[in-house]
Design a protein around this motif. Sequence first.
Motif, short mmCIF file in Angstrom:
data_model
loop_
_atom_site.label_atom_id
_atom_site.label_comp_id
_atom_site.label_asym_id
_atom_site.label_seq_id
_atom_site.Cartn_x
_atom_site.Cartn_y
_atom_site.Cartn_z
N LEU A 25 0.81 -1.22 0.00
CA LEU A 25 0.00 0.00 0.00
C LEU A 25 0.85 1.27 0.00
O LEU A 25 0.33 2.37 -0.09
CB LEU A 25 -0.93 0.00 1.23
CG LEU A 25 -1.98 -1.12 1.22
CD1 LEU A 25 -2.75 -1.13 2.53
CD2 LEU A 25 -2.93 -0.98 0.04
N VAL A 76 -6.50 8.74 2.94
CA VAL A 76 -7.80 8.53 3.56
C VAL A 76 -8.46 7.26 3.00
O VAL A 76 -9.18 6.56 3.71
CB VAL A 76 -8.69 9.78 3.30
CG1 VAL A 76 -10.14 9.50 3.55
CG2 VAL A 76 -8.20 10.95 4.14
N GLY A 78 -7.10 4.49 2.20
CA GLY A 78 -6.51 3.21 2.55
C GLY A 78 -5.12 2.90 2.03
O GLY A 78 -4.68 1.75 2.12
N THR A 79 -4.41 3.88 1.48
CA THR A 79 -3.03 3.62 1.06
C THR A 79 -2.08 4.53 1.85
O THR A 79 -2.53 5.35 2.66
CB THR A 79 -2.84 3.84 -0.46
OG1 THR A 79 -3.02 5.23 -0.75
CG2 THR A 79 -3.84 3.01 -1.26
N ARG A 106 -8.37 14.12 10.31
CA ARG A 106 -8.65 13.22 11.43
C ARG A 106 -9.46 13.95 12.50
O ARG A 106 -10.44 13.42 13.02
CB ARG A 106 -7.33 12.72 12.03
CG ARG A 106 -7.55 11.89 13.28
CD ARG A 106 -6.24 11.39 13.83
NE ARG A 106 -6.46 10.73 15.11
CZ ARG A 106 -5.47 10.28 15.87
NH1 ARG A 106 -4.22 10.41 15.48
NH2 ARG A 106 -5.73 9.69 17.01
N ARG A 114 -7.78 8.46 9.24
CA ARG A 114 -6.39 8.82 9.46
C ARG A 114 -5.79 9.23 8.13
O ARG A 114 -6.28 8.85 7.07
CB ARG A 114 -5.60 7.63 10.01
CG ARG A 114 -6.09 7.12 11.36
CD ARG A 114 -5.87 8.16 12.45
NE ARG A 114 -6.48 7.76 13.70
CZ ARG A 114 -5.82 7.13 14.67
NH1 ARG A 114 -4.55 6.84 14.54
NH2 ARG A 114 -6.44 6.80 15.78
N GLY A 146 -1.53 18.79 14.08
CA GLY A 146 -1.88 17.66 13.22
C GLY A 146 -0.71 17.14 12.42
O GLY A 146 -0.74 16.00 11.96
N LEU A 147 0.32 17.96 12.24
CA LEU A 147 1.46 17.52 11.43
C LEU A 147 2.63 17.07 12.30
O LEU A 147 2.83 17.59 13.40
CB LEU A 147 1.95 18.66 10.52
CG LEU A 147 0.96 19.19 9.49
CD1 LEU A 147 1.60 20.32 8.67
CD2 LEU A 147 0.46 18.08 8.57
N VAL A 148 3.40 16.14 11.76
CA VAL A 148 4.68 15.74 12.33
C VAL A 148 5.75 16.30 11.40
O VAL A 148 5.56 16.33 10.18
CB VAL A 148 4.77 14.19 12.39
CG1 VAL A 148 6.17 13.72 12.70
CG2 VAL A 148 3.77 13.66 13.42
N THR A 168 4.05 5.64 10.29
CA THR A 168 3.15 6.30 11.23
C THR A 168 1.82 6.65 10.54
O THR A 168 1.77 6.84 9.33
CB THR A 168 3.78 7.56 11.85
OG1 THR A 168 2.83 8.15 12.75
CG2 THR A 168 4.14 8.59 10.82
N ASP A 169 0.76 6.71 11.34
CA ASP A 169 -0.55 7.05 10.79
C ASP A 169 -0.79 8.55 10.73
O ASP A 169 -1.84 9.00 10.29
CB ASP A 169 -1.66 6.39 11.64
CG ASP A 169 -1.74 4.90 11.37
OD1 ASP A 169 -1.26 4.45 10.31
OD2 ASP A 169 -2.29 4.17 12.22
N ASP A 170 0.15 9.34 11.19
CA ASP A 170 0.03 10.80 11.10
C ASP A 170 0.65 11.31 9.79
O ASP A 170 1.58 10.70 9.28
CB ASP A 170 0.82 11.47 12.24
CG ASP A 170 0.19 11.27 13.61
OD1 ASP A 170 -1.04 11.08 13.67
OD2 ASP A 170 0.93 11.33 14.60
N ILE A 197 10.51 8.51 15.73
CA ILE A 197 10.21 9.93 15.60
C ILE A 197 10.01 10.51 17.00
O ILE A 197 9.32 9.92 17.83
CB ILE A 197 8.96 10.13 14.72
CG1 ILE A 197 9.31 9.73 13.27
CG2 ILE A 197 8.45 11.56 14.78
CD1 ILE A 197 8.13 9.70 12.33
N TRP A 244 8.76 18.11 15.38
CA TRP A 244 7.50 17.92 16.09
C TRP A 244 7.09 16.49 15.98
O TRP A 244 6.84 16.04 14.87
CB TRP A 244 6.37 18.84 15.59
CG TRP A 244 5.29 18.76 16.62
CD1 TRP A 244 4.23 17.90 16.65
CD2 TRP A 244 5.24 19.50 17.85
NE1 TRP A 244 3.52 18.07 17.81
CE2 TRP A 244 4.11 19.04 18.56
CE3 TRP A 244 6.04 20.51 18.40
CZ2 TRP A 244 3.77 19.55 19.82
CZ3 TRP A 244 5.68 21.01 19.64
CH2 TRP A 244 4.55 20.54 20.33
N PRO A 245 6.99 15.75 17.05
CA PRO A 245 7.33 16.19 18.41
C PRO A 245 8.85 16.30 18.58
O PRO A 245 9.60 15.64 17.87
CB PRO A 245 6.76 15.08 19.28
CG PRO A 245 6.77 13.86 18.41
CD PRO A 245 6.54 14.34 17.02
#
Lengths: 331, 333
Positions: A25, A76, A78-79, A106, A114, A146-148, A168-170, A197, A244-245
């Motif tokens: 994916l 969004v 699924g990939t 999200r 996600r 919301g962002l990394v 990561t899902d973010d 991260i 971030w973080p």
Amino acid sequence: MSMITMTQAAAVREGLAEEMRRDPLVWALGEDLSTAHGGTSADQYLGLIDEFGDKRIVNTPISENTIMGAAVGAAVAGTRPVADLRMADFGMCAVDELVNQAAKIRYMFGGQARVPLVVRQAIGVRKGGAAQHSQSTEAWYIHTPGLVVVAPATASDAKGLIKSAIRTDDPVVYMEHKDLWLAEGQVSDNPNDLIDIGKASIMRQGSDLTIVSWSKMALLSLQAADQLKSEGISAEIINLRSLWPWDKDTIYKSVSKTGRLLVAQESVQVAGFGAEISADISENLNHSLKTYVRRIGAPRTPVPYSEPMENEYRVTTTRIIKKAKELFSAP
Amino acid sequence: MTNNTASNYPARILEMYKTMTLIRAFEEIAEEAFDAGLVNGSIHQYIGEEAIGTAVCANLRKTDFILSNHRGHGHAIAKGANPEAMMKELLGKVGGTSGGKGGSMHIADFSVGMLGANGVLADGLTMGVGAAQALVLRNVDAIVTVFVGDGTTNRGPFYESLNWAMIYELPILFVCENNTYASSTSTRKVTAGPGPVARAEAFGMPAYDVDGNDVREVDEIASKIITNIRNGGGPQFLHAKTYRIKGHVSRDKMLYRPEGETEANWKNEPISRCADWLIKNGISEAEINSTNASAYKEIRDALEAAIAAPFPDGKLAYKDVQDLGNRYLGEHS
């Protein structure tokens, strides 16, 4: 498993390829991904089209809004896309899709979805890049809930962080430095070696001063530490890697030990991330500080072109050393 | 494909009539809630445009995705979202479609493939082509439909997305609901050239004009082109002409409208036209009346349930920002 020498561009490419092999994916989209060199300058995607085909290495038109927006929609749906905007300067064409959509979906949909995507936006002054090809915009995205945001300094960082970013899902803004694409370093060939991260690396232990930095400035800070050492100053060099973080624990521990903090950044100093670090340490570790926190960053001008002006603009090792010494003069 | 000579055809249209009526009831009662100060924001109503979303979604499956714009209540209901959960979302209550995080402009129900209304015009297009790309990559037998308005045809991403859909041959339907107004500006006054169909055709995309206030006509064309997309026919464009009976937003006093324009267009609104046809084709007036009564009752009950529902705990503001970095959100102490 062993360590292999490779460029940072190759390290990111290897990390991406490993993740694409692991997870069907994962896919990449952006301008010039499947042309002769797999990238305009540093072979960032060389050979990937042959291994993964044109459904997973998607060579796009010059359509930044849609490169970014499509990545959001595909995440969004699924990939796990990796969108390459090539340079942070072009990333500005797609700030809406990144800030209004990727960072918000999200949350504004109450956790129904996600947005697991990575957007590559290269930062940093590259010789002669001038006003529109040399900007460092990490603070824009650190400011966006919301962002990394990650910014590797070494080839090992580059590979470990792209792999973690993909998993990561973010939504992750991955900001590699253009001037480091061809810099070589030692990289693990173990596909299970990731860099967490939010975890900084201490590039050098020291006892008198903490220098916090990221991206290319971490490497210059390391050079500065050599010079400072010969002058009797023991500097601890922290490479944040993740903005971030950010790894407050490691910095708090270091500053508690040294009592002195300098933040070195390549981006414009005014309202940059160094200001946040500086304020945070002043608010929370004031009792440990032997002197007030210093920052060094770019002046608040566009990046100039001609070499003498470009050199005037740059944060250099010499300037980092000079600023570091200020922490040992009168408080 | 729709067979409008089949014996069950009037029953099919009656189902669409029910959906349109439910949307109309939702919009009217949401306006009452807004006027009563119950909605913590504003609403963009779909009154007069119900036939388009209804007939397009009648030809979609639950597994298909739709992406909407700021005027998304009708699209959500047509795709199968629960009106009570939607009303709770408008009131910012527990049980809202997004738990009170989004409100009217961010109505979404991923469980029925409704990937969200949106506050930024044209972003549904760029995300829609990406969602279609994901379906192809995952080898899922489904399609994407993106609803946009006439005003959005003047944004750059509209062109990027249409080009993108064509070059990657994506399974996607673009529906342009032309309600004649871009916010408070008459779209004709700010738009060059012959219009949306010509713009889509410039990319080699099959594009169709339809009377968006005729649910049967929209159904007939949507059925044909959606079947075509499912069979690998690539992107298609549907331009549905309609009229926005209400203002752009609930606070809009419509001072920019020529006198009599709204009233003239009201005579052409889709629900009465559909009722007339149904009555001429064997559906009793009693059934129409009972359909209307039941739709309004459902939405009144939804509003009552929304009023009775509790507000969420304010601390939920910190939930669902992101996985990484949650230690440092800067909560008020």
